[in-house]
Motif scaffolding. Structure first.
Motif, PDB file in Angstrom:
ATOM      1  N   PHE A 229     -19.855  10.696  24.540  1.00 52.98           N
ATOM      2  CA  PHE A 229     -20.615   9.620  23.901  1.00 52.98           C
ATOM      3  C   PHE A 229     -19.850   8.317  24.071  1.00 52.98           C
ATOM      4  O   PHE A 229     -18.658   8.314  24.358  1.00 52.98           O
ATOM      5  N   SER A 230     -20.557   7.217  23.881  1.00 53.19           N
ATOM      6  CA  SER A 230     -19.914   5.903  23.887  1.00 53.19           C
ATOM      7  C   SER A 230     -20.329   5.167  22.633  1.00 53.19           C
ATOM      8  O   SER A 230     -21.432   5.363  22.112  1.00 53.19           O
ATOM      9  N   THR A 231     -19.456   4.314  22.177  1.00 46.09           N
ATOM     10  CA  THR A 231     -19.798   3.464  21.041  1.00 46.09           C
ATOM     11  C   THR A 231     -20.755   2.377  21.525  1.00 46.09           C
ATOM     12  O   THR A 231     -20.710   1.983  22.690  1.00 46.09           O
ATOM     13  N   PRO A 232     -21.639   1.883  20.648  1.00 43.13           N
ATOM     14  CA  PRO A 232     -22.511   0.783  21.056  1.00 43.13           C
ATOM     15  C   PRO A 232     -21.721  -0.517  21.171  1.00 43.13           C
ATOM     16  O   PRO A 232     -20.736  -0.723  20.468  1.00 43.13           O
ATOM     17  N   GLY A 233     -22.150  -1.374  22.082  1.00 44.96           N
ATOM     18  CA  GLY A 233     -21.435  -2.636  22.276  1.00 44.96           C
ATOM     19  C   GLY A 233     -20.021  -2.362  22.749  1.00 44.96           C
ATOM     20  O   GLY A 233     -19.780  -1.505  23.582  1.00 44.96           O
ATOM     21  N   ALA A 234     -19.091  -3.093  22.206  1.00 47.17           N
ATOM     22  CA  ALA A 234     -17.683  -2.912  22.589  1.00 47.17           C
ATOM     23  C   ALA A 234     -16.864  -2.422  21.408  1.00 47.17           C
ATOM     24  O   ALA A 234     -15.670  -2.681  21.320  1.00 47.17           O
ATOM     25  N   ARG A 235     -17.523  -1.725  20.481  1.00 49.13           N
ATOM     26  CA  ARG A 235     -16.816  -1.203  19.316  1.00 49.13           C
ATOM     27  C   ARG A 235     -15.790  -0.162  19.729  1.00 49.13           C
ATOM     28  O   ARG A 235     -16.036   0.670  20.583  1.00 49.13           O
ATOM     29  N   ARG A 236     -14.659  -0.214  19.089  1.00 52.26           N
ATOM     30  CA  ARG A 236     -13.561   0.721  19.398  1.00 52.26           C
ATOM     31  C   ARG A 236     -13.852   2.078  18.736  1.00 52.26           C
ATOM     32  O   ARG A 236     -14.193   2.144  17.570  1.00 52.26           O
ATOM     33  N   PRO A 237     -13.686   3.189  19.488  1.00 48.38           N
ATOM     34  CA  PRO A 237     -13.944   4.509  18.899  1.00 48.38           C
ATOM     35  C   PRO A 237     -12.822   4.937  17.961  1.00 48.38           C
ATOM     36  O   PRO A 237     -11.669   4.541  18.121  1.00 48.38           O
ATOM     37  N   ARG A 238     -13.193   5.750  17.000  1.00 52.78           N
ATOM     38  CA  ARG A 238     -12.193   6.349  16.100  1.00 52.78           C
ATOM     39  C   ARG A 238     -11.586   7.567  16.777  1.00 52.78           C
ATOM     40  O   ARG A 238     -12.240   8.221  17.574  1.00 52.78           O
ATOM     41  N   PRO A 239     -10.358   7.909  16.426  1.00 49.47           N
ATOM     42  CA  PRO A 239      -9.754   9.130  16.987  1.00 49.47           C
ATOM     43  C   PRO A 239     -10.551  10.362  16.555  1.00 49.47           C
ATOM     44  O   PRO A 239     -11.066  10.412  15.434  1.00 49.47           O
ATOM     45  N   GLU A 240     -10.651  11.319  17.441  1.00 52.70           N
ATOM     46  CA  GLU A 240     -11.420  12.536  17.181  1.00 52.70           C
ATOM     47  C   GLU A 240     -10.510  13.652  16.675  1.00 52.70           C
ATOM     48  O   GLU A 240      -9.529  13.988  17.343  1.00 52.70           O
ATOM     49  N   PRO A 241     -10.846  14.252  15.523  1.00 49.82           N
ATOM     50  CA  PRO A 241     -10.002  15.329  14.997  1.00 49.82           C
ATOM     51  C   PRO A 241     -10.146  16.644  15.763  1.00 49.82           C
ATOM     52  O   PRO A 241      -9.217  17.410  15.866  1.00 49.82           O
ATOM     53  N   ASP A 242     -11.346  16.917  16.305  1.00 52.25           N
ATOM     54  CA  ASP A 242     -11.530  18.164  17.047  1.00 52.25           C
ATOM     55  C   ASP A 242     -11.919  17.841  18.492  1.00 52.25           C
ATOM     56  O   ASP A 242     -12.150  16.698  18.838  1.00 52.25           O
ATOM     57  N   GLY A 243     -12.015  18.840  19.304  1.00 50.36           N
ATOM     58  CA  GLY A 243     -12.315  18.622  20.714  1.00 50.36           C
ATOM     59  C   GLY A 243     -13.772  18.792  21.070  1.00 50.36           C
ATOM     60  O   GLY A 243     -14.100  18.949  22.239  1.00 50.36           O
ATOM     61  N   ALA A 244     -14.685  18.778  20.092  1.00 49.50           N
ATOM     62  CA  ALA A 244     -16.100  19.014  20.372  1.00 49.50           C
ATOM     63  C   ALA A 244     -16.754  17.849  21.101  1.00 49.50           C
ATOM     64  O   ALA A 244     -17.740  18.037  21.811  1.00 49.50           O
TER      65      ALA A 244
ATOM     66  N   GLN B 223     -15.388   3.948  25.030  1.00 50.05           N
ATOM     67  CA  GLN B 223     -15.727   2.557  24.733  1.00 50.05           C
ATOM     68  C   GLN B 223     -16.161   1.911  26.044  1.00 50.05           C
ATOM     69  O   GLN B 223     -15.383   1.232  26.706  1.00 50.05           O
ATOM     70  N   TYR B 224     -17.426   2.100  26.437  1.00 46.48           N
ATOM     71  CA  TYR B 224     -17.898   1.626  27.730  1.00 46.48           C
ATOM     72  C   TYR B 224     -18.513   0.232  27.696  1.00 46.48           C
ATOM     73  O   TYR B 224     -18.663  -0.374  28.729  1.00 46.48           O
ATOM     74  N   GLY B 225     -18.929  -0.265  26.565  1.00 49.34           N
ATOM     75  CA  GLY B 225     -19.574  -1.574  26.528  1.00 49.34           C
ATOM     76  C   GLY B 225     -20.893  -1.554  27.287  1.00 49.34           C
ATOM     77  O   GLY B 225     -21.101  -2.332  28.214  1.00 49.34           O
ATOM     78  N   ILE B 226     -21.788  -0.677  26.915  1.00 54.39           N
ATOM     79  CA  ILE B 226     -23.059  -0.474  27.624  1.00 54.39           C
ATOM     80  C   ILE B 226     -24.066  -1.544  27.202  1.00 54.39           C
ATOM     81  O   ILE B 226     -24.262  -1.798  26.018  1.00 54.39           O
ATOM     82  N   ALA B 227     -24.712  -2.155  28.186  1.00 56.37           N
ATOM     83  CA  ALA B 227     -25.741  -3.166  27.914  1.00 56.37           C
ATOM     84  C   ALA B 227     -26.968  -2.501  27.294  1.00 56.37           C
ATOM     85  O   ALA B 227     -27.280  -1.349  27.609  1.00 56.37           O
ATOM     86  N   GLU B 228     -27.665  -3.225  26.436  1.00 60.51           N
ATOM     87  CA  GLU B 228     -28.835  -2.670  25.750  1.00 60.51           C
ATOM     88  C   GLU B 228     -29.923  -2.218  26.718  1.00 60.51           C
ATOM     89  O   GLU B 228     -30.634  -1.259  26.446  1.00 60.51           O
TER      90      GLU B 228
END
Length: 176
Positions: free
Chosen positions: A79-94, A99-104
């Protein structure tokens, strides 16, 4: 707006197991879906709901699975965060959150309210970023780019994209 497919991930595990045995539910990627809902992008995005909260966008192999170009969404889910939001660290490996900065205009929202990258953007991501480009990914890219003008638009997107991956993506595009 069309009806959103129901979510079954909130049911107790015992209920899901019994409904699978009865034939009311079917396995669909990492989750389950009702047999009454045909397998398609909106249903597949609804199945991903437990992992795509917070407005996350399905990308890469996971988005290719949403569009029906792959049999499985891959592990972990991407998955990617919307806009340029920084992702939170993931506790599990699922899942892996990027952080791709995908255009709408590269995002498609379906009836489930969940989002995935467009088929064209998904194919360009696979051409550019996947370390291995074996037969299943070549077939997936062909399927994703099978619409009118998508193949030409994908080439133009690659040419105007990030220089770091341009040569690899163009070579793979030519091999399609």
């Amino acid at each position: 707006m069309p009806l959103a497919p129901p979510r079954y991930d909130r049911l107790p595990t015992a209920v899901i197991s019994s409904e699978l045995l009865r034939g009311v539910l079917r396995r669909c990627g990492p989750g389950v879906r009702s047999v009454g809902w045909p397998d398609g992008p909106a249903v597949r995005l609804a199945v991903l709901a437990p992992w795509s909260g917070g407005g996350l966008i399905a990308v890469g192999l996971t988005a290719a699975w949403v569009w029906g170009a792959l049999r499985e969404p891959g592990t972990p889910l991407h998955f990617s965060t919307p806009g340029a939001r920084r992702p939170r660290p993931e506790p599990d490996g699922a899942r892996r959150v990027h952080q791709y900065g995908i255009a709408e205009e590269d995002v498609v929202e379906l009836a489930s309210g969940r989002r995935a990258t467009s088929p064209e953007r998904t194919a360009c991501d696979l051409l550019s970023f996947e370390p291995r480009f074996e037969a299943p990914l070549r077939v997936a890219c062909r399927l994703l780019l099978s619409g009118a003008g998508r193949r030409r638009a994908a080439r133009e997107r690659i040419l105007s994209g990030m220089p770091r991956y341009r040569r690899r993506a163009l070579a793979r595009w030519e091999a399609l």
